[in-house]
Each structure stands twice: as structure tokens, then as C-alpha cells.
Design a protein around this motif. Structure first.
Motif, PDB file in Angstrom:
ATOM      1  N   ARG A 104       7.982 -10.962  70.074  1.00 33.30           N
ATOM      2  CA  ARG A 104       8.221 -11.766  71.272  1.00 33.30           C
ATOM      3  C   ARG A 104       8.511 -13.212  70.860  1.00 33.30           C
ATOM      4  O   ARG A 104       7.737 -13.828  70.129  1.00 33.30           O
ATOM      5  CB  ARG A 104       7.021 -11.713  72.211  1.00 33.30           C
ATOM      6  CG  ARG A 104       7.313 -12.287  73.587  1.00 33.30           C
ATOM      7  CD  ARG A 104       6.196 -11.959  74.568  1.00 33.30           C
ATOM      8  NE  ARG A 104       6.529 -12.419  75.918  1.00 33.30           N
ATOM      9  CZ  ARG A 104       7.281 -11.757  76.784  1.00 33.30           C
ATOM     10  NH1 ARG A 104       7.777 -10.584  76.436  1.00 33.30           N
ATOM     11  NH2 ARG A 104       7.535 -12.244  77.981  1.00 33.30           N
ATOM     12  N   LEU A 140      21.193 -14.373  79.887  1.00 34.26           N
ATOM     13  CA  LEU A 140      20.113 -13.382  80.012  1.00 34.26           C
ATOM     14  C   LEU A 140      19.111 -13.465  78.864  1.00 34.26           C
ATOM     15  O   LEU A 140      18.035 -12.860  78.931  1.00 34.26           O
ATOM     16  CB  LEU A 140      20.713 -11.977  80.080  1.00 34.26           C
ATOM     17  CG  LEU A 140      21.667 -11.710  81.252  1.00 34.26           C
ATOM     18  CD1 LEU A 140      22.291 -10.325  81.129  1.00 34.26           C
ATOM     19  CD2 LEU A 140      20.922 -11.840  82.575  1.00 34.26           C
ATOM     20  N   THR A 150      20.066  -7.281  78.786  1.00 37.31           N
ATOM     21  CA  THR A 150      18.811  -6.959  79.467  1.00 37.31           C
ATOM     22  C   THR A 150      18.297  -5.589  79.043  1.00 37.31           C
ATOM     23  O   THR A 150      17.087  -5.386  78.857  1.00 37.31           O
ATOM     24  CB  THR A 150      19.020  -6.987  80.989  1.00 37.31           C
ATOM     25  OG1 THR A 150      19.537  -8.259  81.372  1.00 37.31           O
ATOM     26  CG2 THR A 150      17.712  -6.751  81.724  1.00 37.31           C
ATOM     27  N   SER A 210      25.103  -6.801  81.053  1.00 34.27           N
ATOM     28  CA  SER A 210      23.758  -6.254  81.284  1.00 34.27           C
ATOM     29  C   SER A 210      23.192  -5.554  80.056  1.00 34.27           C
ATOM     30  O   SER A 210      22.002  -5.207  80.037  1.00 34.27           O
ATOM     31  CB  SER A 210      23.793  -5.282  82.463  1.00 34.27           C
ATOM     32  OG  SER A 210      24.708  -4.222  82.203  1.00 34.27           O
ATOM     33  N   HIS A 258      10.961 -13.060  75.548  1.00 35.76           N
ATOM     34  CA  HIS A 258      11.336 -11.640  75.483  1.00 35.76           C
ATOM     35  C   HIS A 258      10.922 -11.053  74.141  1.00 35.76           C
ATOM     36  O   HIS A 258      10.660 -11.778  73.177  1.00 35.76           O
ATOM     37  CB  HIS A 258      12.851 -11.460  75.649  1.00 35.76           C
ATOM     38  CG  HIS A 258      13.422 -12.065  76.891  1.00 35.76           C
ATOM     39  ND1 HIS A 258      13.303 -11.484  78.144  1.00 35.76           N
ATOM     40  CD2 HIS A 258      14.124 -13.219  77.082  1.00 35.76           C
ATOM     41  CE1 HIS A 258      13.908 -12.240  79.038  1.00 35.76           C
ATOM     42  NE2 HIS A 258      14.422 -13.293  78.421  1.00 35.76           N
ATOM     43  N   GLU A 290      11.465  -5.766  81.539  1.00 37.50           N
ATOM     44  CA  GLU A 290      12.356  -6.772  82.102  1.00 37.50           C
ATOM     45  C   GLU A 290      12.342  -6.777  83.628  1.00 37.50           C
ATOM     46  O   GLU A 290      13.236  -7.337  84.265  1.00 37.50           O
ATOM     47  CB  GLU A 290      13.776  -6.557  81.589  1.00 37.50           C
ATOM     48  CG  GLU A 290      13.928  -6.843  80.109  1.00 37.50           C
ATOM     49  CD  GLU A 290      13.588  -8.287  79.763  1.00 37.50           C
ATOM     50  OE1 GLU A 290      14.194  -9.206  80.352  1.00 37.50           O
ATOM     51  OE2 GLU A 290      12.697  -8.501  78.911  1.00 37.50           O
ATOM     52  N   LEU A 339      16.580  -5.745  75.747  1.00 40.73           N
ATOM     53  CA  LEU A 339      15.303  -6.460  75.828  1.00 40.73           C
ATOM     54  C   LEU A 339      14.217  -5.607  76.488  1.00 40.73           C
ATOM     55  O   LEU A 339      13.031  -5.956  76.420  1.00 40.73           O
ATOM     56  CB  LEU A 339      15.470  -7.761  76.619  1.00 40.73           C
ATOM     57  CG  LEU A 339      16.358  -8.836  75.974  1.00 40.73           C
ATOM     58  CD1 LEU A 339      16.569  -9.995  76.939  1.00 40.73           C
ATOM     59  CD2 LEU A 339      15.752  -9.334  74.666  1.00 40.73           C
ATOM     60  N   ASN A 340      14.594  -4.505  77.107  1.00 44.75           N
ATOM     61  CA  ASN A 340      13.647  -3.638  77.812  1.00 44.75           C
ATOM     62  C   ASN A 340      13.037  -2.648  76.819  1.00 44.75           C
ATOM     63  O   ASN A 340      13.458  -1.490  76.717  1.00 44.75           O
ATOM     64  CB  ASN A 340      14.356  -2.904  78.953  1.00 44.75           C
ATOM     65  CG  ASN A 340      13.378  -2.297  79.936  1.00 44.75           C
ATOM     66  OD1 ASN A 340      12.594  -3.011  80.553  1.00 44.75           O
ATOM     67  ND2 ASN A 340      13.424  -0.970  80.081  1.00 44.75           N
TER      68      ASN A 340
END
Length: 505
Positions: A286, A263, A340, A337, A268, A350, A343-344
Motif C-alpha cells: 500500500r 485513478l 481501478t 478503468s 492503494h 476499490e 488496484l482491486n
């Protein structure tokens, strides 16, 4: 008072009595001048002849051509206080400090000019304890070629001809005298003699790797060197970097870690996977991860695995933060998860509007530094052409055999430690293993301790686990940046202005 001076004084007194000159009326200054006039001339003192070997200390770097090169090298991070030279004294030497000293002792750079004088640049900075298998620096060094030859062809001694050119014989002769410090004690430059530089018409370049490896301790090895263009920068020309993080599979669910690592791939915002460095005043976090693979280490008998992480660039402590999260996933304490979710950093970042927004990093401890290695720095074809030289002396081990010997000795320590473990197992039973939860079925009860892996055979003993998204959050990077600007940054700017004002006076 010396006898000659006493006699001179007696003569002066006799002259004062017998002469009509009224010395009694002379001033002190006039009497001293008269005594100086009457004093017999002293014999000229001839200074001792200058030791020709000491002429090397006044070596004029400006009279020799320079060229820009890149050096590729490896080092054992656990014996150094990080890569970069520090302004303050450090408990351990730094890799750059030792390397700079070696370059200066070989008279490849001018030590008085410092890092700026040779245009020193590093590809990537590693912290204390972190190792490198393929670190790269670029700098200007003294060359054996003339300017025309440097521009036309980057020549080095051919590996097929083990006989070094005349200048190399001078620099390599009598290793213990010409290149002291193999034991790592470098001392002062003034404590050593060096052979005189030899002007030569040879069109073969210095054997940079061989020269430096004779001076450097075995914990730093020059692997290769490359001629580069004058505008080349080992930092900004680097296209990607490859990190390796080694860990054992004890108490970990490797398939879950593989799922979570996948992931990470892509572009990101990694603000939740790094340490905020306010001094850099970053406003974007990023980065692009090219690949993130977890595989068993070939030949390992202890379940050793490695995270191979490749990216265009990395943030401060990014790899160690990534590994800390992967350890939580592997222990069964977090779902894959969670990557993810971290990363949001803004709604829909995402692609899933149902994900929680995590714009500031939850509190967690990053992984240990020991297993981390900057494995390789990648450049565009033609930017670097790595070149090596073989050791001409048959009694001296080549670089590969030196590294093989180090590996064999480390393997012997591993074997001995395994036998110590077996001996202890006769009298002591291992503690119950509760992780990974996915394999043991253990349900944390808030009382039973668990060993959460941190890498490098380090653990954090916990009884109650708080999920990452429920933990306290750090400050937003904008707040951290502003706090630094008003505090340490403002004081630094005041010192800079004060120094400029002092220089104008």
C-alpha cells in the motif's frame, strides 16, 4: 664475492695458520660470528627526505572535525549502471561509486572507512538508465569549522564575496594537479599528489559543491548542499518524492491517459504495478500517490509530454509499471478503468463490489528506463537549507551556464536528427499507423502488426493483443517470499552464520 669480503676471508685463513687458536675445530656458526666480529663497520645510510606533498596520503582524518551534510545532485542515468554501489563488477560505473571516489579524492571522507564510515544514506535508489534531477544523499564529511562553530552556525563563504577562505585557496589551486579526473578516469588514489591540509581559524566552511564539481564528470553535478542534524536521514526524513516520465504523444490518446492517471491518486495497494522483490520480504504494497498529472512539455516541438507523479514512497519499478499500463490505455487497447481493476486486490478494495479481484499481477512488460527521472525529494521545512556557492574564477563557467551548454548541444543533435528524418522521408514513406485505436478506428485482426509504445522511443510489435485481465498471472507475493526464504535467503543466512563462526575462532 666482493673484494672486501675476499680480503677478510684471506685474513681469517692466515690467522688460522699463524694463530694457536684451533679454528679447524670451530663450528660453522662460531666461524660466522667471528667473521662478523672482524668485519669493519659499514657507513650509516641516510634515507632521502620525505616529499611533503606525499604527507597528504597519511592524512589523519581523526584530527579534523566532521559534520553531517546533505548533497543534492543530478546525473545522466544512461551512462551509469544505476545509482547504488554494487558488490560485483558492473559493465558501467555506478553514480555512487563515482561520487564516493570524488569525495575521497577531495579528502572530505576517509576512503578506507567505506560507506559505513561516513554514514552514507540515499533518498531513493534508481536503476540502470534512470536519471535524477534532485537526488539527495546524507553523510559525514570533513569540516573547516571547529566543533563549536558547527553547532552554532552552518556558515559557508558568502556569495557576495567571491574570494574563498585560505583553506579553499589551497584546495582549489592548480585544478589539474589537485583535482585530476575531470575526464572521468579516476585511477588509483596512490597515483596523485594533494596539497597539504591547512589548519585555519577561518569560520567559513568548505565550498563542498564547487570542490566536488571540479572533480566529478559533467554527467554528475552537485546542485547544492545543506547542513543537517546528526540524526538526519536523507531516506527516512523524505516526505515525498516527485518522478517525471517523458514520452511523445505519437500513437497515443492523451485524454484517456489523463483519465487513467487520475485513478492512481490516493492510498492503494500497488502490487500489480511493481516488480516483486522477495529479498525485501514485503507483506504490504500500500502506497499513497499525492498527484498524477500528464501535461505537454513547454517548448517541445515534437509533442513531448510528461507524467508528473508525486507520492510519499514508491515500490520497486512502480513508475515504469504505471507508465506501461498508461501506454496501453493511450493506445486504445485498454479502458482507463483498467487502473481501478488492477488496484482491486481483494473484494471491495476499490469500493465497487462488481470489480474483478486481481490479487496477482498479470504478465506485461514495464516501460523503458531512459525517460524516467527522480525529479525532486521533498523535506520538512527546517530539515534542510540548501546552499550554493558561485565560481570565483571568471574564466570558469558557473553551474547554470554549464547545464545550459549541455542543453544547447543536445538541442543541436535533435535538430540534426530531424534533418536526417526529412532526408529519409524523400525516399521512404512512413508505415501505416494503427494506434491509437480510438483515433484510427482500426480493428485488430490478429494479422496486422501494431507498434505498442514502451517509452524511450521503444516499441513492442504485436499483431494479436490479449487484454490484461485475460493474461497469465504471476505468483502471489506470499508464495514469492516463501520461495526466496527457502532458497536464496536460506543460503545467504548460512553464509552469514559461517562468517560469524570464522570470526569467533
Amino acid at each position: 664475492m666482493p673484494a672486501s669480503l675476499r680480503q677478510l676471508a684471506k685474513n681469517c685463513l692466515r690467522a688460522m695458520v699463524t694463530s694457536a687458536t684451533p679454528y679447524e675445530s670451530w663450528s660453522k656458526e662460531d666461524l660466522i660470528a667471528r667473521l662478523t666480529q672482524l668485519e669493519p663497520p659499514r657507513a650509516a645510510i641516510t634515507p632521502p627526505p620525505q616529499n611533503p606533498r606525499r604527507l597528504w596520503r597519511t592524512f589523519d582524518f581523526s584530527s579534523y572535525p566532521r559534520r553531517k551534510i546533505a548533497l543534492k545532485f543530478c546525473y545522466s542515468g544512461w551512462v551509469y549502471n544505476g545509482l547504488a554501489i554494487q558488490a560485483d563488477t558492473t559493465p558501467l560505473p555506478t553514480v555512487e561509486g563515482v561520487l564516493f571516489e570524488a569525495l575521497a579524492k577531495a579528502r572530505l571522507i576517509d576512503p578506507d572507512a567505506g560507506l559505513e564510515g561516513c554514514g552514507w544514506e540515499r533518498c531513493g535508489r534508481t536503476d540502470r538508465g534512470v536519471s535524477a534531477g534532485g537526488q539527495v544523499i546524507s553523510l559525514w564529511v570533513r569540516s573547516a569549522l571547529d566543533s563549536a562553530s558547527i553547532a552554532s552556525k552552518p556558515s559557508i563563504p558568502s556569495p557576495k564575496d567571491p574570494t574563498p577562505p585560505p583553506e579553499e585557496v589551497e584546495e582549489a589551486a592548480d585544478t589539474e594537479d589537485a583535482f585530476p579526473g575531470l575526464d572521468g578516469d579516476f585511477g588509483s588514489l596512490d597515483d596523485m599528489d594533494f596539497p597539504l591540509p591547512v589548519q585555519t581559524t577561518s569560520k567559513s566552511e568548505h565550498s563542498y559543491a564547487l570542490i566536488l564539481n571540479r572533480i566529478l564528470p559533467p554527467t554528475i553535478r552537485i546542485l547544492a548542499w545543506s547542513p543537517v542534524a546528526p540524526e538526519f536521514s536523507s531516506r527516512f526524513a523524505c516526505k515525498s518524492r516527485h518522478y517525471k516520465y517523458f514520452f511523445t504523444s505519437d500513437s497515443l490518446d492523451i485524454p484517456r491517459m489523463v483519465e487513467a492517471a487520475a485513478l492512481l491518486v490516493g492510498g492503494h495497494d500497488f502490487r500489480n504495478f511493481c516488480k516483486l522483490d522477495a529479498s525485501k520480504q514485503l507483506t504490504t504494497y500500500r502506497r499513497r500517490i499525492i498527484s498524477a498529472d500528464i501535461n505537454p512539455v513547454a517548448g517541445s516541438a515534437t509533442g513531448m509530454h510528461v507524467l508528473d507523479l508525486k507520492g510519499s514512497a514508491f515500490l520497486y519499478h512502480q513508475v515504469r509499471h504505471i507508465m506501461a499500463v498508461l501506454f496501453m490505455v493511450g493506445a486504445g487497447l485498454e479502458a482507463p478503468s483498467i487502473v481501478t481493476a488492477l488496484l482491486n486486490v481483494e473484494p471491495g478494495a476499490e469500493g465497487d463490489p462488481s470489480l474483478p479481484v486481481v490479487d496477482t499481477r498479470p504478465e506485461y512488460q514495464m516501460a523503458d528506463a531512459l525517460p524516467l527521472m527522480l525529479y525532486e525529494c521533498h523535506y520538512a521545512p527546517g530539515d534542510v537549507e540548501w546552499q550554493t556557492e558561485e565560481e570565483a574564477d571568471p574564466d570558469v563557467l558557473g553551474l547554470y551556464h554549464q547545464m545550459h551548454a549541455l542543453h544547447a548541444r543536445a538541442d543541436m543533435y535533435t535538430t540534426l536528427n530531424r534533418e536526417f528524418l526529412n532526408a529519409a522521408a524523400v525516399h521512404h514513406a512512413p508505415q501505416p499507423v494503427h494506434l491509437p485505436l480510438t483515433a484510427t478506428g482500426f480493428v485488430p485482426d490478429g494479422r496486422t502488426p501494431m507498434n505498442l509504445p514502451l517509452g524511450g522511443a521503444e516499441f513492442r510489435r504485436i499483431a494479436k493483443y490479449v487484454p490484461l485481465l485475460e493474461r497469465n498471472r504471476g505468483a502471489h507475493f506470499e508464495v514469492v517470499n516463501e520461495r526466496w526464504r527457502l532458497g536464496k535467503g536460506a543460503r545467504r543466512e548460512e553464509r552469514r552464520k559461517a562468517a560469524e563462526d570464522d570470526g569467533d575462532e
